[in-house]
Enzyme design. Structure first.
Site, PDB file in Angstrom:
ATOM      1  N   TYR A 235     -12.521  -2.133  -3.642  1.00  0.00           N
ATOM      2  CA  TYR A 235     -13.032  -2.156  -2.263  1.00  0.00           C
ATOM      3  C   TYR A 235     -14.555  -2.022  -2.200  1.00  0.00           C
ATOM      4  O   TYR A 235     -15.096  -1.642  -1.148  1.00  0.00           O
ATOM      5  CB  TYR A 235     -12.371  -1.047  -1.452  1.00  0.00           C
ATOM      6  CG  TYR A 235     -10.970  -1.407  -0.964  1.00  0.00           C
ATOM      7  CD1 TYR A 235     -10.766  -2.498  -0.125  1.00  0.00           C
ATOM      8  CD2 TYR A 235      -9.856  -0.652  -1.328  1.00  0.00           C
ATOM      9  CE1 TYR A 235      -9.503  -2.829   0.332  1.00  0.00           C
ATOM     10  CE2 TYR A 235      -8.579  -0.976  -0.863  1.00  0.00           C
ATOM     11  CZ  TYR A 235      -8.420  -2.070  -0.032  1.00  0.00           C
ATOM     12  OH  TYR A 235      -7.167  -2.399   0.434  1.00  0.00           O
TER      13      TYR A 235
ATOM     14  N   LYS B 160       0.813  -1.224   0.000  1.00  0.00           N
ATOM     15  CA  LYS B 160       0.000   0.000   0.000  1.00  0.00           C
ATOM     16  C   LYS B 160       0.850   1.280   0.000  1.00  0.00           C
ATOM     17  O   LYS B 160       2.053   1.245   0.270  1.00  0.00           O
ATOM     18  CB  LYS B 160      -0.925  -0.027   1.229  1.00  0.00           C
ATOM     19  CG  LYS B 160      -1.971  -1.143   1.183  1.00  0.00           C
ATOM     20  CD  LYS B 160      -2.949  -0.986   2.337  1.00  0.00           C
ATOM     21  CE  LYS B 160      -4.010  -2.078   2.319  1.00  0.00           C
ATOM     22  NZ  LYS B 160      -5.012  -1.855   3.385  1.00  0.00           N
TER      23      LYS B 160
ATOM     24  N   ARG C 259       2.702  -6.168   9.356  1.00  0.00           N
ATOM     25  CA  ARG C 259       1.965  -5.040   9.938  1.00  0.00           C
ATOM     26  C   ARG C 259       2.535  -4.634  11.301  1.00  0.00           C
ATOM     27  O   ARG C 259       2.547  -3.452  11.635  1.00  0.00           O
ATOM     28  CB  ARG C 259       0.479  -5.368  10.003  1.00  0.00           C
ATOM     29  CG  ARG C 259      -0.160  -5.269   8.614  1.00  0.00           C
ATOM     30  CD  ARG C 259      -1.528  -5.849   8.605  1.00  0.00           C
ATOM     31  NE  ARG C 259      -2.259  -5.581   7.373  1.00  0.00           N
ATOM     32  CZ  ARG C 259      -3.313  -6.289   6.983  1.00  0.00           C
ATOM     33  NH1 ARG C 259      -3.738  -7.297   7.715  1.00  0.00           N
ATOM     34  NH2 ARG C 259      -3.930  -5.988   5.861  1.00  0.00           N
TER      35      ARG C 259
ATOM     36  N   HIS D 151      -2.306  -5.377   1.712  1.00  0.00           N
ATOM     37  CA  HIS D 151      -3.612  -6.040   1.594  1.00  0.00           C
ATOM     38  C   HIS D 151      -3.342  -7.461   1.122  1.00  0.00           C
ATOM     39  O   HIS D 151      -2.446  -7.688   0.314  1.00  0.00           O
ATOM     40  CB  HIS D 151      -4.504  -5.346   0.555  1.00  0.00           C
ATOM     41  CG  HIS D 151      -5.661  -6.202   0.136  1.00  0.00           C
ATOM     42  ND1 HIS D 151      -6.828  -6.270   0.857  1.00  0.00           N
ATOM     43  CD2 HIS D 151      -5.799  -7.089  -0.889  1.00  0.00           C
ATOM     44  CE1 HIS D 151      -7.639  -7.144   0.282  1.00  0.00           C
ATOM     45  NE2 HIS D 151      -7.041  -7.644  -0.786  1.00  0.00           N
TER      46      HIS D 151
ATOM     47  N   PHE E  52     -15.491   4.185   6.816  1.00  0.00           N
ATOM     48  CA  PHE E  52     -14.121   4.534   6.427  1.00  0.00           C
ATOM     49  C   PHE E  52     -13.869   4.398   4.926  1.00  0.00           C
ATOM     50  O   PHE E  52     -12.741   4.569   4.465  1.00  0.00           O
ATOM     51  CB  PHE E  52     -13.110   3.674   7.209  1.00  0.00           C
ATOM     52  CG  PHE E  52     -13.295   2.180   7.032  1.00  0.00           C
ATOM     53  CD1 PHE E  52     -12.826   1.505   5.916  1.00  0.00           C
ATOM     54  CD2 PHE E  52     -13.948   1.446   8.017  1.00  0.00           C
ATOM     55  CE1 PHE E  52     -12.997   0.140   5.756  1.00  0.00           C
ATOM     56  CE2 PHE E  52     -14.130   0.065   7.874  1.00  0.00           C
ATOM     57  CZ  PHE E  52     -13.645  -0.578   6.732  1.00  0.00           C
TER      58      PHE E  52
ATOM     59  N   THR F  48      -5.193  -6.943  10.876  1.00  0.00           N
ATOM     60  CA  THR F  48      -5.501  -5.686  10.165  1.00  0.00           C
ATOM     61  C   THR F  48      -5.035  -4.469  10.962  1.00  0.00           C
ATOM     62  O   THR F  48      -4.429  -3.550  10.416  1.00  0.00           O
ATOM     63  CB  THR F  48      -7.026  -5.575   9.926  1.00  0.00           C
ATOM     64  OG1 THR F  48      -7.447  -6.743   9.222  1.00  0.00           O
ATOM     65  CG2 THR F  48      -7.384  -4.339   9.125  1.00  0.00           C
TER      66      THR F  48
ATOM     67  N   ARG G  84      -1.784 -14.270   4.930  1.00  0.00           N
ATOM     68  CA  ARG G  84      -2.473 -13.568   6.026  1.00  0.00           C
ATOM     69  C   ARG G  84      -1.695 -13.693   7.336  1.00  0.00           C
ATOM     70  O   ARG G  84      -1.664 -12.771   8.147  1.00  0.00           O
ATOM     71  CB  ARG G  84      -3.906 -14.086   6.159  1.00  0.00           C
ATOM     72  CG  ARG G  84      -4.721 -13.678   4.931  1.00  0.00           C
ATOM     73  CD  ARG G  84      -6.156 -14.107   4.994  1.00  0.00           C
ATOM     74  NE  ARG G  84      -6.943 -13.365   5.954  1.00  0.00           N
ATOM     75  CZ  ARG G  84      -7.421 -12.136   5.756  1.00  0.00           C
ATOM     76  NH1 ARG G  84      -7.175 -11.495   4.633  1.00  0.00           N
ATOM     77  NH2 ARG G  84      -8.157 -11.544   6.664  1.00  0.00           N
TER      78      ARG G  84
END
Ligand code: CMP
Length: 140
Positions: A51, A11, A104, A117, A59, A93, A87
Site C-alpha cells: 500500500y 481481506k 462489498r 482488494h 488512513f 470502495t 472491480r
C-alpha cells in the site's frame, strides 16, 4: 478484449467471518477463474510495501494495522477483461455506495473493512501479482 489477469485480496474482515468461499463464488459466477490462490498472514513490511502508494494518506496506519490483523487470501483472477470485471463484482470502495449484488454491498463492513482488494489497472495487476506469486504458482 483479451484474456487478462488481475490481483485480488480477500481481506481480514472476510477471512475472519469465514466468507472466502462465498466471495470466491461471486468471482466464479462472474466468469473469473481463480488461477492462483494462497492464504497468508502478511507482515507489516509486506502490507506497507503493497500500500506504499497510500503512505501519505491519513488512513495509512489504520489500513496497514487492519491488513496484518488476521490472515488474508491473495489471488490471481483470470478472464475476459478481468481487471474491470473484478472491480464491477467488488463494487464501490465504500460499501454505502456499492451496487446491489456486489461483494462489498453484501459483505463489507465499512470503507476500511471492505472485504476485498482488486487491482485498478492491468499495469498495477502485474506489479501486485509479482509481490505475492511466482509464475509457477499461477496455473491457468
Ligand atoms: P483497497 O482497494 O484495498 O485500496 C486502498 C484501501 O484503503 C481501500 O481499499 C480501503 O479499504 C482503504 N481506505 C480508503 N479510504 C479509507 C478511509 N477513508 N478510511 C480507511 N480506509 C480507507
Amino acid at each position: 478484449m483479451a484474456i487478462q489477469r488481475t490481483f485480488s485480496i480477500i481481506k481480514p474482515d472476510a477471512t475472519k467471518r469465514n466468507l472466502t468461499g462465498a466471495i470466491n463464488a461471486k468471482f466464479e459466477e462472474a466468469g473469473l477463474r481463480i488461477v492462483g490462490q494462497r492464504r497468508v498472514h502478511m507482515t507489516r513490511e509486506q502490507a506497507e510495501k503493497f500500500y506504499a502508494v497510500h503512505a501519505e494518506r491519513p488512513f495509512f496506519g489504520e489500513l496497514v494495522d487492519f491488513m496484518i490483523s488476521e490472515p488474508v487470501v491473495v489471488q490471481v483472477l483470470e478472464g475476459e477483461n478481468a481487471v474491470a470485471k473484478n472491480r464491477e463484482v467488488m463494487g464501490a470502495t465504500n460499501p454505502a455506495d456499492a451496487d446491489e449484488g456486489t461483494i462489498r454491498k453484501e459483505f463489507a463492513l465499512s470503507i476500511g473493512e471492505n472485504s476485498v482488494h482488486g487491482s485498478d489497472s492491468e499495469e498495477n495487476a502485474k506489479i501486485e501479482i509479482e509481490q505475492f506469486f511466482t509464475e509457477d504458482q499461477i496455473v491457468g
